[in-house]
Design a protein around this motif. Structure first.
Motif, PDB file in Angstrom:
ATOM      1  N   LEU A   1      11.951 -30.525 -32.656  1.00 44.32           N
ATOM      2  CA  LEU A   1      10.878 -29.935 -31.865  1.00 44.32           C
ATOM      3  C   LEU A   1       9.568 -29.902 -32.645  1.00 44.32           C
ATOM      4  CD1 LEU A   1      12.586 -26.894 -30.062  1.00 44.32           C
ATOM      5  CD2 LEU A   1      12.020 -29.130 -29.109  1.00 44.32           C
ATOM      6  N   ARG A   2       9.639 -29.520 -33.926  1.00 46.88           N
ATOM      7  CA  ARG A   2       8.415 -29.422 -34.727  1.00 46.88           C
ATOM      8  C   ARG A   2       7.811 -30.790 -35.027  1.00 46.88           C
ATOM      9  NH1 ARG A   2      11.539 -25.551 -37.601  1.00 46.88           N
ATOM     10  NH2 ARG A   2      12.070 -27.175 -39.105  1.00 46.88           N
TER      11      ARG A   2
ATOM     12  N   ARG B   1       6.608 -25.516 -32.079  1.00 47.88           N
ATOM     13  CA  ARG B   1       7.014 -24.738 -33.240  1.00 47.88           C
ATOM     14  C   ARG B   1       7.780 -23.482 -32.810  1.00 47.88           C
ATOM     15  NH1 ARG B   1       5.039 -26.438 -37.821  1.00 47.88           N
ATOM     16  NH2 ARG B   1       5.537 -24.466 -38.849  1.00 47.88           N
ATOM     17  N   PRO B   2       9.125 -23.507 -32.889  1.00 47.35           N
ATOM     18  CA  PRO B   2       9.895 -22.286 -32.632  1.00 47.35           C
ATOM     19  C   PRO B   2       9.461 -21.192 -33.603  1.00 47.35           C
ATOM     20  CG  PRO B   2      11.322 -24.212 -32.722  1.00 47.35           C
ATOM     21  CD  PRO B   2       9.985 -24.647 -33.222  1.00 47.35           C
ATOM     22  N   ALA B   3       9.217 -20.007 -33.069  1.00 48.57           N
ATOM     23  CA  ALA B   3       8.652 -18.950 -33.909  1.00 48.57           C
ATOM     24  C   ALA B   3       9.427 -17.646 -33.858  1.00 48.57           C
ATOM     25  CB  ALA B   3       7.195 -18.697 -33.511  1.00 48.57           C
ATOM     26  N   HIS B   4       9.995 -17.307 -32.730  1.00 44.36           N
ATOM     27  CA  HIS B   4      10.646 -16.005 -32.585  1.00 44.36           C
ATOM     28  C   HIS B   4      11.965 -16.168 -31.828  1.00 44.36           C
ATOM     29  CE1 HIS B   4       6.832 -14.213 -33.818  1.00 44.36           C
ATOM     30  NE2 HIS B   4       6.248 -14.973 -32.913  1.00 44.36           N
TER      31      HIS B   4
ATOM     32  N   ASP C   1      23.939 -13.843 -27.706  1.00 47.34           N
ATOM     33  CA  ASP C   1      23.062 -14.275 -26.618  1.00 47.34           C
ATOM     34  C   ASP C   1      21.640 -14.324 -27.169  1.00 47.34           C
ATOM     35  OD1 ASP C   1      23.300 -14.159 -23.268  1.00 47.34           O
ATOM     36  OD2 ASP C   1      21.306 -13.806 -24.090  1.00 47.34           O
ATOM     37  N   ARG C   2      21.024 -15.533 -27.223  1.00 46.31           N
ATOM     38  CA  ARG C   2      19.739 -15.681 -27.915  1.00 46.31           C
ATOM     39  C   ARG C   2      18.733 -16.473 -27.079  1.00 46.31           C
ATOM     40  NH1 ARG C   2      21.214 -18.667 -32.052  1.00 46.31           N
ATOM     41  NH2 ARG C   2      20.134 -20.602 -31.550  1.00 46.31           N
ATOM     42  N   ILE C   3      17.504 -15.985 -27.054  1.00 47.95           N
ATOM     43  CA  ILE C   3      16.387 -16.706 -26.459  1.00 47.95           C
ATOM     44  C   ILE C   3      15.356 -16.950 -27.552  1.00 47.95           C
ATOM     45  CG2 ILE C   3      14.517 -16.668 -24.765  1.00 47.95           C
ATOM     46  CD1 ILE C   3      16.236 -14.812 -23.074  1.00 47.95           C
ATOM     47  N   THR C   4      14.960 -18.199 -27.722  1.00 47.80           N
ATOM     48  CA  THR C   4      13.991 -18.582 -28.752  1.00 47.80           C
ATOM     49  C   THR C   4      12.686 -18.979 -28.089  1.00 47.80           C
ATOM     50  OG1 THR C   4      15.787 -19.413 -30.138  1.00 47.80           O
ATOM     51  CG2 THR C   4      13.555 -20.092 -30.729  1.00 47.80           C
ATOM     52  N   THR C   5      11.579 -18.484 -28.619  1.00 49.14           N
ATOM     53  CA  THR C   5      10.261 -18.820 -28.079  1.00 49.14           C
ATOM     54  C   THR C   5       9.415 -19.475 -29.161  1.00 49.14           C
ATOM     55  OG1 THR C   5       9.474 -16.585 -28.599  1.00 49.14           O
ATOM     56  CG2 THR C   5      10.271 -16.970 -26.367  1.00 49.14           C
ATOM     57  N   ASP C   6       8.376 -20.218 -28.720  1.00 49.17           N
ATOM     58  CA  ASP C   6       7.502 -20.891 -29.679  1.00 49.17           C
ATOM     59  C   ASP C   6       6.290 -20.037 -29.984  1.00 49.17           C
ATOM     60  OD1 ASP C   6       5.876 -21.102 -27.467  1.00 49.17           O
ATOM     61  OD2 ASP C   6       5.951 -23.288 -27.343  1.00 49.17           O
TER      62      ASP C   6
ATOM     63  N   GLU D   1      14.589 -22.400 -25.788  1.00 43.92           N
ATOM     64  CA  GLU D   1      16.039 -22.544 -25.693  1.00 43.92           C
ATOM     65  C   GLU D   1      16.669 -21.211 -25.321  1.00 43.92           C
ATOM     66  OE1 GLU D   1      18.147 -23.360 -29.293  1.00 43.92           O
ATOM     67  OE2 GLU D   1      17.451 -21.536 -30.268  1.00 43.92           O
ATOM     68  N   TYR D   2      17.812 -21.310 -24.679  1.00 45.10           N
ATOM     69  CA  TYR D   2      18.660 -20.156 -24.401  1.00 45.10           C
ATOM     70  C   TYR D   2      20.064 -20.540 -24.843  1.00 45.10           C
ATOM     71  CZ  TYR D   2      21.596 -16.931 -21.731  1.00 45.10           C
ATOM     72  OH  TYR D   2      22.553 -16.012 -21.369  1.00 45.10           O
ATOM     73  N   VAL D   3      20.642 -19.744 -25.742  1.00 46.72           N
ATOM     74  CA  VAL D   3      21.933 -20.076 -26.338  1.00 46.72           C
ATOM     75  C   VAL D   3      22.908 -18.922 -26.154  1.00 46.72           C
ATOM     76  CG1 VAL D   3      23.135 -20.776 -28.445  1.00 46.72           C
ATOM     77  CG2 VAL D   3      20.764 -21.476 -28.079  1.00 46.72           C
TER      78      VAL D   3
END
Length: 261
Positions: free
Chosen positions: A168-169, A175-178, A208-213, A220-222
């Motif tokens: 992604l980067r 850039r995934p950040a959080h 259960d994880r949500i990643t934001t840029d 993404e949702y994992v």
């Protein structure tokens, strides 16, 4: 015979459990512990009382029963440490040789529930990836990854395996950040248990994880299922006054840090 529901029966089970824990701590993974008959005689308890205590230790992954052979100390659980000073969305390597196997890689509609998580239309396309995570060749987790297809058109299984965030980067300039992650106990379905090589309804940890840029856009949702018998969580809490006497690995700017094992 002990009345298992009486206060006396509960106290006996707890005493037996403490003795078994001492036996486990004094032995190495794979070592045998005395037979049920021997333990009943030494502790002066009935077979049902002993088995009730053993059952709790088997369920928690500390003991292993092998039919016709006896009881053995289980293998050590996998350790993965999260530290305040690590780079975003990365963790130090866990013990053992980690690998993964892609079980499914498809493009599907988001649907209402996942669409809400990723803030996209239920009709939007997303990549659905199912991976089996292994440690030293043994299944440890089942991971389901959901990525908006518009963010990474043409993404391949090899790119997921070689480093999704790096892709992604470096390729997509995203850039995934959080990440916001929840953890809760659950049990495995028949299909999940078969993939992880454990009995149905075995305990597991659901991540259960949500990643934001950097623009607060979900990337993404994992949902990941980790075997309860091979994984545990250890947290470290900073108490009042700790800033004056920090632990060797503590961060002065972090009020909480922990390990996920």
């Amino acid at each position: 015979m002990d009345q298992q529901g009486t206060p006396g029966g509960v106290r006996k089970r707890e005493r037996v459990r403490e003795v078994l824990l001492d036996l486990i701590e004094s032995r190495r993974p794979g070592d045998a512990i005395p037979s049920e008959r021997t333990l009943c005689a030494e502790l002066g308890v009935s077979r049902p009382t002993l088995r009730a205590a053993v059952d709790t230790l088997v369920s928690s992954g500390l003991l292993v029963r092998e039919h016709g052979r006896g009881m053995f100390v289980a293998r050590a659980k996998v350790t993965q440490e999260l530290t305040p000073g690590s780079r975003p969305l990365t963790v130090p390597p866990a013990a053992g040789a980690w690998s993964s196997r892609v079980l499914e890689f498809s493009t599907v509609r988001a649907g209402a529930r996942v669409g809400r998580k990723l803030r996209i239309s239920p009709a939007a396309e997303l990549l659905h990836v199912v991976r089996l995570r292994l440690v030293d060749g043994e299944p440890i987790a089942l991971e389901r990854l959901h990525v908006p297809a518009a963010l990474a058109p043409g993404l391949t299984p090899a790119q997921v395996e070689s480093g999704f965030y790096a892709h992604l980067r470096e390729v997509r300039r995203i850039r995934p950040a959080h990440a916001a992650q929840s953890i809760e106990p659950t049990v495995l379905t028949e299909d999940e248990a078969a993939l992880l090589g454990v009995p149905v309804l075995s305990p597991a940890l659901l991540f259960d994880r949500i990643t934001t840029d950097t623009d607060d856009r979900p990337v993404e949702y994992v949902r990941s299922l980790y075997r309860g018998d091979r994984y545990r969580i250890v947290s470290r809490l900073e108490l009042d006054g700790a800033a004056e006497h920090p632990a060797p690995t503590a961060s002065r700017t972090a009020a909480w840090w922990g390990t996920v094992e």
